[in-house]
Design an enzyme around this catalytic site. Structure first.
Site, PDB file in Angstrom:
ATOM      1  N   TYR A 147      29.141  28.568  50.297  1.00 16.02           N
ATOM      2  CA  TYR A 147      30.589  29.033  50.654  1.00 16.02           C
ATOM      3  C   TYR A 147      31.776  28.700  49.740  1.00 16.02           C
ATOM      4  O   TYR A 147      32.520  29.383  49.206  1.00 16.02           O
ATOM      5  CB  TYR A 147      31.023  28.645  52.130  1.00 16.02           C
ATOM      6  CG  TYR A 147      32.248  29.383  52.447  1.00 16.02           C
ATOM      7  CD1 TYR A 147      32.376  30.737  52.752  1.00 16.02           C
ATOM      8  CD2 TYR A 147      33.399  28.568  52.672  1.00 16.02           C
ATOM      9  CE1 TYR A 147      33.536  31.121  53.477  1.00 16.02           C
ATOM     10  CE2 TYR A 147      34.600  29.257  53.382  1.00 16.02           C
ATOM     11  CZ  TYR A 147      34.521  30.552  53.467  1.00 16.02           C
ATOM     12  OH  TYR A 147      35.792  31.044  54.029  1.00 16.02           O
ATOM     13  N   ARG A 188      33.560  27.874  65.327  1.00 18.43           N
ATOM     14  CA  ARG A 188      34.593  27.297  64.721  1.00 18.43           C
ATOM     15  C   ARG A 188      35.231  26.285  65.777  1.00 18.43           C
ATOM     16  O   ARG A 188      35.199  26.940  66.970  1.00 18.43           O
ATOM     17  CB  ARG A 188      35.552  28.278  64.040  1.00 18.43           C
ATOM     18  CG  ARG A 188      35.162  28.859  62.733  1.00 18.43           C
ATOM     19  CD  ARG A 188      35.875  29.530  62.080  1.00 18.43           C
ATOM     20  NE  ARG A 188      35.744  31.136  62.211  1.00 18.43           N
ATOM     21  CZ  ARG A 188      36.310  32.145  61.724  1.00 18.43           C
ATOM     22  NH1 ARG A 188      37.063  31.954  60.543  1.00 18.43           N
ATOM     23  NH2 ARG A 188      35.911  33.213  61.808  1.00 18.43           N
ATOM     24  N   GLY A 209      36.972  12.619  65.345  1.00 20.83           N
ATOM     25  CA  GLY A 209      38.019  13.490  65.736  1.00 20.83           C
ATOM     26  C   GLY A 209      39.535  13.190  65.153  1.00 20.83           C
ATOM     27  O   GLY A 209      40.436  13.648  65.268  1.00 20.83           O
ATOM     28  N   GLN A 211      39.443  13.549  61.717  1.00 12.45           N
ATOM     29  CA  GLN A 211      39.702  14.511  60.581  1.00 12.45           C
ATOM     30  C   GLN A 211      40.937  15.687  61.214  1.00 12.45           C
ATOM     31  O   GLN A 211      41.287  15.935  62.359  1.00 12.45           O
ATOM     32  CB  GLN A 211      38.522  15.269  60.465  1.00 12.45           C
ATOM     33  CG  GLN A 211      37.937  16.341  61.249  1.00 12.45           C
ATOM     34  CD  GLN A 211      36.932  15.698  62.375  1.00 12.45           C
ATOM     35  OE1 GLN A 211      37.336  14.661  62.924  1.00 12.45           O
ATOM     36  NE2 GLN A 211      36.158  16.427  62.721  1.00 12.45           N
ATOM     37  N   THR A 212      41.759  15.936  60.220  1.00 11.80           N
ATOM     38  CA  THR A 212      42.676  16.921  60.503  1.00 11.80           C
ATOM     39  C   THR A 212      42.530  18.704  59.805  1.00 11.80           C
ATOM     40  O   THR A 212      41.788  18.536  58.728  1.00 11.80           O
ATOM     41  CB  THR A 212      44.047  16.525  59.809  1.00 11.80           C
ATOM     42  OG1 THR A 212      43.929  16.519  58.223  1.00 11.80           O
ATOM     43  CG2 THR A 212      44.090  15.210  60.136  1.00 11.80           C
ATOM     44  N   ASP A 275      32.137  17.035  55.901  1.00 13.50           N
ATOM     45  CA  ASP A 275      33.293  17.706  56.521  1.00 13.50           C
ATOM     46  C   ASP A 275      34.620  17.309  55.973  1.00 13.50           C
ATOM     47  O   ASP A 275      34.808  16.066  56.122  1.00 13.50           O
ATOM     48  CB  ASP A 275      32.958  17.363  58.055  1.00 13.50           C
ATOM     49  CG  ASP A 275      33.900  18.293  59.036  1.00 13.50           C
ATOM     50  OD1 ASP A 275      33.327  18.845  59.910  1.00 13.50           O
ATOM     51  OD2 ASP A 275      34.928  17.964  59.084  1.00 13.50           O
ATOM     52  N   GLN A 278      40.755  15.827  55.593  1.00 10.62           N
ATOM     53  CA  GLN A 278      41.982  16.296  55.977  1.00 10.62           C
ATOM     54  C   GLN A 278      42.208  17.832  55.099  1.00 10.62           C
ATOM     55  O   GLN A 278      41.650  17.996  54.026  1.00 10.62           O
ATOM     56  CB  GLN A 278      42.909  15.090  55.261  1.00 10.62           C
ATOM     57  CG  GLN A 278      42.758  14.855  53.956  1.00 10.62           C
ATOM     58  CD  GLN A 278      43.725  13.933  53.256  1.00 10.62           C
ATOM     59  OE1 GLN A 278      44.505  13.042  53.867  1.00 10.62           O
ATOM     60  NE2 GLN A 278      43.730  13.435  51.884  1.00 10.62           N
TER      61      GLN A 278
HETATM   62  P1  NAD Z   1      34.721  36.889  60.045  1.00 12.09           P
HETATM   63  O1  NAD Z   1      33.471  36.486  59.989  1.00 12.09           O
HETATM   64  O2  NAD Z   1      35.285  37.533  61.418  1.00 12.09           O
HETATM   65  O3  NAD Z   1      34.814  38.352  59.011  1.00 12.09           O
HETATM   66  C1  NAD Z   1      34.015  38.504  58.018  1.00 12.09           C
HETATM   67  C2  NAD Z   1      33.468  40.094  57.935  1.00 12.09           C
HETATM   68  O4  NAD Z   1      32.755  40.331  56.879  1.00 12.09           O
HETATM   69  C3  NAD Z   1      32.785  40.289  59.246  1.00 12.09           C
HETATM   70  O5  NAD Z   1      33.341  41.405  59.805  1.00 12.09           O
HETATM   71  C4  NAD Z   1      31.121  40.248  58.598  1.00 12.09           C
HETATM   72  O6  NAD Z   1      30.350  41.235  59.418  1.00 12.09           O
HETATM   73  C5  NAD Z   1      31.605  40.886  57.040  1.00 12.09           C
HETATM   74  N1  NAD Z   1      30.539  40.710  56.212  1.00 12.09           N
HETATM   75  C6  NAD Z   1      29.906  39.506  55.778  1.00 12.09           C
HETATM   76  N2  NAD Z   1      29.334  39.564  54.884  1.00 12.09           N
HETATM   77  C7  NAD Z   1      29.355  40.698  54.477  1.00 12.09           C
HETATM   78  C8  NAD Z   1      28.622  41.699  53.409  1.00 12.09           C
HETATM   79  N3  NAD Z   1      27.716  41.204  52.442  1.00 12.09           N
HETATM   80  N4  NAD Z   1      29.097  42.952  53.011  1.00 12.09           N
HETATM   81  C9  NAD Z   1      29.751  43.499  54.125  1.00 12.09           C
HETATM   82  N5  NAD Z   1      30.568  42.979  54.998  1.00 12.09           N
HETATM   83  C10 NAD Z   1      30.102  41.509  55.178  1.00 12.09           C
HETATM   84  O7  NAD Z   1      35.600  35.976  59.405  1.00 12.09           O
HETATM   85  P2  NAD Z   1      37.315  35.969  59.328  1.00 12.09           P
HETATM   86  O8  NAD Z   1      37.602  34.353  59.690  1.00 12.09           O
HETATM   87  O9  NAD Z   1      37.742  37.156  59.822  1.00 12.09           O
HETATM   88  O10 NAD Z   1      37.512  35.720  57.604  1.00 12.09           O
HETATM   89  C11 NAD Z   1      37.747  36.889  56.761  1.00 12.09           C
HETATM   90  C12 NAD Z   1      37.750  36.358  55.433  1.00 12.09           C
HETATM   91  O11 NAD Z   1      38.768  35.336  55.425  1.00 12.09           O
HETATM   92  C13 NAD Z   1      36.537  35.713  54.756  1.00 12.09           C
HETATM   93  O12 NAD Z   1      36.435  36.335  53.528  1.00 12.09           O
HETATM   94  C14 NAD Z   1      36.883  34.311  54.881  1.00 12.09           C
HETATM   95  O13 NAD Z   1      36.093  33.581  53.935  1.00 12.09           O
HETATM   96  C15 NAD Z   1      38.383  34.376  54.493  1.00 12.09           C
HETATM   97  N6  NAD Z   1      39.101  33.028  55.130  1.00 12.09           N
HETATM   98  C16 NAD Z   1      39.185  32.988  56.607  1.00 12.09           C
HETATM   99  C17 NAD Z   1      39.448  31.954  56.913  1.00 12.09           C
HETATM  100  C18 NAD Z   1      39.945  31.587  58.637  1.00 12.09           C
HETATM  101  O14 NAD Z   1      40.327  30.783  59.046  1.00 12.09           O
HETATM  102  N7  NAD Z   1      39.644  32.553  59.326  1.00 12.09           N
HETATM  103  C19 NAD Z   1      39.931  30.995  56.228  1.00 12.09           C
HETATM  104  C20 NAD Z   1      39.617  30.888  54.718  1.00 12.09           C
HETATM  105  C21 NAD Z   1      39.215  32.147  54.313  1.00 12.09           C
HETATM  106  N1  UDP Z   2      34.740  20.794  65.096  1.00 14.50           N
HETATM  107  C1  UDP Z   2      34.749  19.823  66.105  1.00 14.50           C
HETATM  108  N2  UDP Z   2      33.845  20.601  67.042  1.00 14.50           N
HETATM  109  C2  UDP Z   2      33.485  21.874  67.159  1.00 14.50           C
HETATM  110  C3  UDP Z   2      33.662  22.447  66.016  1.00 14.50           C
HETATM  111  C4  UDP Z   2      34.323  21.866  64.873  1.00 14.50           C
HETATM  112  O1  UDP Z   2      34.931  18.736  66.167  1.00 14.50           O
HETATM  113  O2  UDP Z   2      32.922  22.091  68.323  1.00 14.50           O
HETATM  114  C5  UDP Z   2      35.480  20.081  63.803  1.00 14.50           C
HETATM  115  C6  UDP Z   2      34.616  20.284  62.572  1.00 14.50           C
HETATM  116  O3  UDP Z   2      33.739  19.159  62.434  1.00 14.50           O
HETATM  117  C7  UDP Z   2      36.050  20.321  61.392  1.00 14.50           C
HETATM  118  C8  UDP Z   2      36.987  20.809  62.358  1.00 14.50           C
HETATM  119  O4  UDP Z   2      36.852  20.764  63.736  1.00 14.50           O
HETATM  120  O5  UDP Z   2      36.184  18.827  61.213  1.00 14.50           O
HETATM  121  C9  UDP Z   2      37.137  22.284  61.978  1.00 14.50           C
HETATM  122  O6  UDP Z   2      36.015  22.995  61.683  1.00 14.50           O
HETATM  123  P1  UDP Z   2      35.777  24.543  61.402  1.00 14.50           P
HETATM  124  O7  UDP Z   2      34.307  24.799  61.754  1.00 14.50           O
HETATM  125  O8  UDP Z   2      36.634  25.313  62.607  1.00 14.50           O
HETATM  126  O9  UDP Z   2      36.192  25.028  60.233  1.00 14.50           O
HETATM  127  P2  UDP Z   2      36.107  24.096  58.841  1.00 14.50           P
HETATM  128  O10 UDP Z   2      37.668  23.615  58.604  1.00 14.50           O
HETATM  129  O11 UDP Z   2      35.618  22.732  58.872  1.00 14.50           O
HETATM  130  O12 UDP Z   2      35.607  25.144  57.907  1.00 14.50           O
END
Ligand code: NAD
Ligand code: UDP
Length: 324
Positions: A147, A188, A209, A211-212, A275, A278
């Protein structure tokens, strides 16, 4: 209404994508949502299907797509650790091959294209909070690398298509975002804790726990993303979009228990490899260049998310498809 545009949202049926589609449809744009439904389901966008200015395509972005559009928001990519580690090679293909396919399309039809990048490009950061100039500390061979490195490679591709082919790009680095329509089984932290609290299960804190994370409510995030797409052409990013309010995971667990009135107990489980310890966005740039900052405090956002979780039936959701 702003000028009507033809807009492609990849990953448009996901948590963030479905809200983005909703916003763009309401603004009157012609919206195409492309998704392979790996980590989402049609129920996220079913309410948009009756709108004449919304179209849904089942499509995997690792394959080329031929459309005529003015803008592309590239959100397609599994985002939760359990989802992106399910098939790590596919995750990397989605970031790299998907970006190449979409950047090629944007080049052909002179579309503006935005990449949903991530705070994961900073890895386990030694600089705190993280400004965009920080180059990160990522383990390139770890479990999260599919990722993190995939998203880093996508940023490289976006900048090279911009420099080399003149494609009008935007890159936003999203920090942990939560809200209604998160997949209840995505693993998540916010979705896990709320689901566990509501159903009276133990709340699983990984490690001590300490971590931030800094949690951004989805409406704030969508607003920042749209501002970036519509911002000046001399500001292509990367720009951090997130909420600087930083909490330990233990604090989050306590908040969720208090706000749900749950009797669930906190239990500790092994900390996953790599993981980050912070994470907090420095949003100076977004404030200066986009006039953007988050408005929704964690308590308020959690309440709205908890309300939504109470309305859904968990049996309507399934884990990612095997053998994908
Ligand atoms: P999500 O998993 O709900 O959404 C991702 C979507 O992409 C899903 O609908 C999935 O089916 C689709 N998808 C995955 N692989 C695909 C492919 N090969 N072709 C077509 N569709 C595909 O997650 P989200 O939280 O809505 O994340 C959306 C975007 O934002 C992602 O790119 C993610 O990396 C980015 N992002 C999200 C967060 C967050 O905290 N939510 C943080 C950082 C980045
Ligand atoms: N985490 C946790 N318990 C859970 C799921 C996640 O303590 O049931 C922790 C995880 O180890 C990380 C933070 O929560 O430190 C955020 O995790 P998440 O998967 O939401 O996202 P990340 O920021 O790690 O991609």
């Amino acid at each position: 209404m702003s000028q009507l545009k033809r807009i492609l949202v990849t990953g448009g049926a996901g948590f963030l994508g479905s809200h983005l589609c909703e916003r763009l449809v309401a603004d009157g744009h012609d919206v195409i949502c492309a998704d392979n439904f790996f980590t989402s389901q049609k129920s996220n966008v079913v309410h948009l299907l009756d709108h004449a200015n919304f179209e849904l395509i089942r499509h995997d972005i690792t394959h080329p797509l031929w459309l005529e559009v003015d803008e592309v928001y590239n959100l397609a990519c599994p985002a939760a650790p359990g989802h992106y580690q399910y098939n790590p090679i596919k995750t990397m293909k989605t970031s790299v091959m998907g970006s190449i396919n979409l950047l090629g399309m944007a080049k052909r039809c002179r579309a503006k294209i935005l990449q949903a990048s991530t705070s994961e490009v900073y890895g386990d950061p030694e600089i705190h909070p993280q400004p965009e100039s920080y180059r990160g500390s990522v383990n390139p061979i770890g479990l999260r690398a599919c990722y993190d490195e995939g998203k880093r490679a996508a940023e490289t591709l976006f900048m090279d298509y911009h420099r080399h082919n003149g494609v009008n790009v935007r890159v936003v680095r999203i920090f942990n975002t939560y809200g209604p329509r998160m997949h209840p089984f995505d693993g998540r932290v916010v979705s896990n804790f709320i689901r566990q609290a509501i159903s009276g299960e133990d709340i699983t804190v990984f490690g001590e726990g300490n971590q931030t994370r800094s949690f951004c409510y989805r409406d704030d995030l969508i607003e920042g993303m749209i501002r970036m797409m519509n911002g000046p052409d001399d500001f292509i990013g990367p720009v951090n979009i997130g909420n600087p309010g930083e909490f330990t995971i233990l604090e989050l667990a306590e908040k969720v228990i208090a706000r749900t009135g749950s009797k669930s107990k906190i239990v500790h489980r092994a900390l996953p490899a790599d993981d980050p310890t912070q994470r907090q966005p420095d949003i100076t740039l977004a404030k200066q260049r986009l006039g953007w900052e988050p408005k929704v405090k964690l308590d308020e956002g959690l309440d709205r998310t908890i309300e939504w979780f109470k309305t859904v039936s968990l049996s309507d959701f399934r884990a990612p498809t095997p053998n994908y």
